[in-house]
Design an enzyme around this catalytic site. Structure first.
Site, PDB file in Angstrom:
ATOM      1  N   SER A 154       0.835  -1.200   0.000  1.00 27.56           N
ATOM      2  CA  SER A 154       0.000   0.000   0.000  1.00 27.56           C
ATOM      3  C   SER A 154       0.878   1.261   0.000  1.00 27.56           C
ATOM      4  O   SER A 154       1.639   1.466  -0.942  1.00 27.56           O
ATOM      5  CB  SER A 154      -0.968  -0.061   1.189  1.00 27.56           C
ATOM      6  OG  SER A 154      -1.975   0.892   1.042  1.00 27.56           O
ATOM      7  N   ASP A 232     -10.150  -5.741  -2.875  1.00 27.65           N
ATOM      8  CA  ASP A 232      -9.514  -4.690  -2.058  1.00 27.65           C
ATOM      9  C   ASP A 232     -10.336  -3.404  -2.176  1.00 27.65           C
ATOM     10  O   ASP A 232     -10.422  -2.808  -3.252  1.00 27.65           O
ATOM     11  CB  ASP A 232      -8.084  -4.489  -2.608  1.00 27.65           C
ATOM     12  CG  ASP A 232      -7.276  -3.454  -1.844  1.00 27.65           C
ATOM     13  OD1 ASP A 232      -7.869  -2.488  -1.327  1.00 27.65           O
ATOM     14  OD2 ASP A 232      -6.044  -3.617  -1.792  1.00 27.65           O
ATOM     15  N   HIS A 267      -7.363  -5.937   1.142  1.00 24.23           N
ATOM     16  CA  HIS A 267      -6.207  -5.081   1.414  1.00 24.23           C
ATOM     17  C   HIS A 267      -5.430  -5.527   2.659  1.00 24.23           C
ATOM     18  O   HIS A 267      -4.442  -4.911   3.023  1.00 24.23           O
ATOM     19  CB  HIS A 267      -6.694  -3.640   1.608  1.00 24.23           C
ATOM     20  CG  HIS A 267      -5.628  -2.601   1.426  1.00 24.23           C
ATOM     21  ND1 HIS A 267      -5.062  -2.304   0.201  1.00 24.23           N
ATOM     22  CD2 HIS A 267      -5.014  -1.769   2.313  1.00 24.23           C
ATOM     23  CE1 HIS A 267      -4.154  -1.344   0.340  1.00 24.23           C
ATOM     24  NE2 HIS A 267      -4.103  -1.005   1.611  1.00 24.23           N
TER      25      HIS A 267
HETATM   26  N1  LIG Z   1      -7.456   2.436   9.413  1.00 28.18           N
HETATM   27  C1  LIG Z   1      -7.788   2.628   8.031  1.00 28.18           C
HETATM   28  C2  LIG Z   1      -7.223   1.516   7.198  1.00 28.18           C
HETATM   29  C3  LIG Z   1      -5.751   1.581   7.117  1.00 28.18           C
HETATM   30  C4  LIG Z   1      -5.207   0.344   6.494  1.00 28.18           C
HETATM   31  O1  LIG Z   1      -5.931  -0.519   5.949  1.00 28.18           O
HETATM   32  N2  LIG Z   1      -3.952   0.224   6.603  1.00 28.18           N
HETATM   33  C5  LIG Z   1      -3.301  -0.893   5.991  1.00 28.18           C
HETATM   34  C6  LIG Z   1      -2.154  -0.354   5.157  1.00 28.18           C
HETATM   35  S1  LIG Z   1      -2.712   0.856   4.009  1.00 28.18           S
HETATM   36  C7  LIG Z   1      -2.753  -1.806   7.046  1.00 28.18           C
HETATM   37  O2  LIG Z   1      -1.844  -2.556   6.772  1.00 28.18           O
HETATM   38  N3  LIG Z   1      -3.278  -1.758   8.266  1.00 28.18           N
HETATM   39  C8  LIG Z   1      -2.755  -2.476   9.375  1.00 28.18           C
HETATM   40  C9  LIG Z   1      -3.085  -3.945   9.420  1.00 28.18           C
HETATM   41  O3  LIG Z   1      -3.952  -4.418   8.672  1.00 28.18           O
HETATM   42  O4  LIG Z   1      -2.431  -4.650  10.222  1.00 28.18           O
HETATM   43  C10 LIG Z   1      -9.256   2.678   7.829  1.00 28.18           C
HETATM   44  O5  LIG Z   1      -9.931   2.550   8.822  1.00 28.18           O
HETATM   45  O6  LIG Z   1      -9.727   2.866   6.703  1.00 28.18           O
END
Ligand SMILES: N[C@@H](CCC(=O)N[C@@H](CS)C(=O)NCC(=O)O)C(=O)O
Length: 288
Positions: A154, A232, A267
């Site tokens: 990402s 995603d 994602h």
């Molecule tokens: N917190 C955000 C999403 C953020 C998100 O999905 N981050 C990804 C990277 S872009 C991630 O790896 N999050 C941490 C995880 O899944 O452990 C939302 O609520 O929309």
């Protein structure tokens, strides 16, 4: 270990995952990072071990991928170390840095900010390309500074692609999971570049946009592996724009951009865990 503090040492797939930190000059704070050493990669080992850098996405620390990305599985088999940096400086007390998940803390976007107040430490580009490797190769002489590859997810996929394309020859290979490939044309990227560079700095924005960088590529033949899940939500919302990246490659006559659209994958780290071995295999072709 010169300048590096070890906070934990955890057995993983026959090797060791080290949880580390150091005082960073570029980001003006203590930075945590993790390092996976595959079996046998000790200071006294005869042969040096290559390194794969994994850049994480929004909201992440070094922990997310170490705990659930399953990179250690393939890295152990191939004899590759994995370096997991953090995603931003921490605790700089810049006004607003903790207000949103997609800007400031946990969202450094692998750029050196030029706009106040974020120019006071938000230098993740210099941190990842220069300072952190310098510190790590000094502290761990069993690692081979001449064999380094890069990958990420990402925002970290954007980081991997842009660091690779901006520095021909620095990294032996690149791959990415669900990367933000055209940040100047998506909401996440526009918000970040507006905050870190300023709205009037469009040329600067392009210098950190993988699709724009691809248009100007004149390095060696590319071999870029990208996985994007069709389930995603961020892909569906137009945050990743892999079609733009592919179109830029096609228009420039560049072969070697291999975007795999993985049916139903989302994602999350379930996707990284599923395809991590493929990305290790991709890096190993160039590191071993
Ligand atoms: N917190 C955000 C999403 C953020 C998100 O999905 N981050 C990804 C990277 S872009 C991630 O790896 N999050 C941490 C995880 O899944 O452990 C939302 O609520 O929309």
């Amino acid at each position: 270990m010169s300048g590096v503090t070890e906070k934990a040492r955890i057995a993983s797939f026959g090797g060791k995952l080290l949880k580390l930190s150091h005082n960073a000059t570029t980001t003006r704070c203590e930075m945590s990072f993790n390092l996976y050493l595959p079996p046998g990669a000790t200071e006294s080992s005869a042969a040096k071990v290559p390194v794969l850098i994994y850049l994480s996405g929004l909201t992440c620390t070094a922990e997310n991928c170490s705990e659930k990305g399953f990179f250690q599985h393939g890295a152990s088999k191939k004899g590759i170390a994995v370096l997991y940096p953090d995603t931003s400086p921490r605790g700089l007390n810049i006004e607003g840095e903790n207000d949103a998940y997609d800007f400031g803390s946990g969202a450094g976007f692998y750029v050196d900010a030029t706009k106040a107040p974020y120019d006071q430490g938000y230098n993740m580009y210099s941190y990842v390309t220069e300072e952190l490797p310098e510190v790590v190769f000094k502290a761990f002489p069993q690692l081979d500074a001449s064999r380094v590859s890069i990958t990420g997810h990402s925002m970290g996929g954007h980081g991997a692609l842009t660091l690779f394309l901006r520095n021909p020859g620095k990294y032996k290979s690149v791959s990415a999971f669900a990367p933000i490939t055209n940040p100047i044309n998506c909401p996440w990227g526009q918000k970040a570049f507006n905050g870190y560079f300023g709205e009037d700095q469009q040329e600067k924005w392009k210098e950190h946009d993988a699709t724009e960088l691809l248009k100007k590529w004149n390095g060696p033949e590319l071999d870029i592996l990208i996985d994007v899940g069709t389930g995603d939500n961020f892909y569906k919302q137009g945050q990743l724009l892999p079609e733009n990246f592919q179109a830029a490659a096609d228009a420039a006559g560049l072969k070697g951009v291999n975007i795999r659209y993985q049916p139903d994958y989302d994602h999350s780290y379930y996707t990284m865990a599923t395809f991590a071995d493929d990305h290790i295999e991709h890096a190993a072709k160039y590191l071993k």
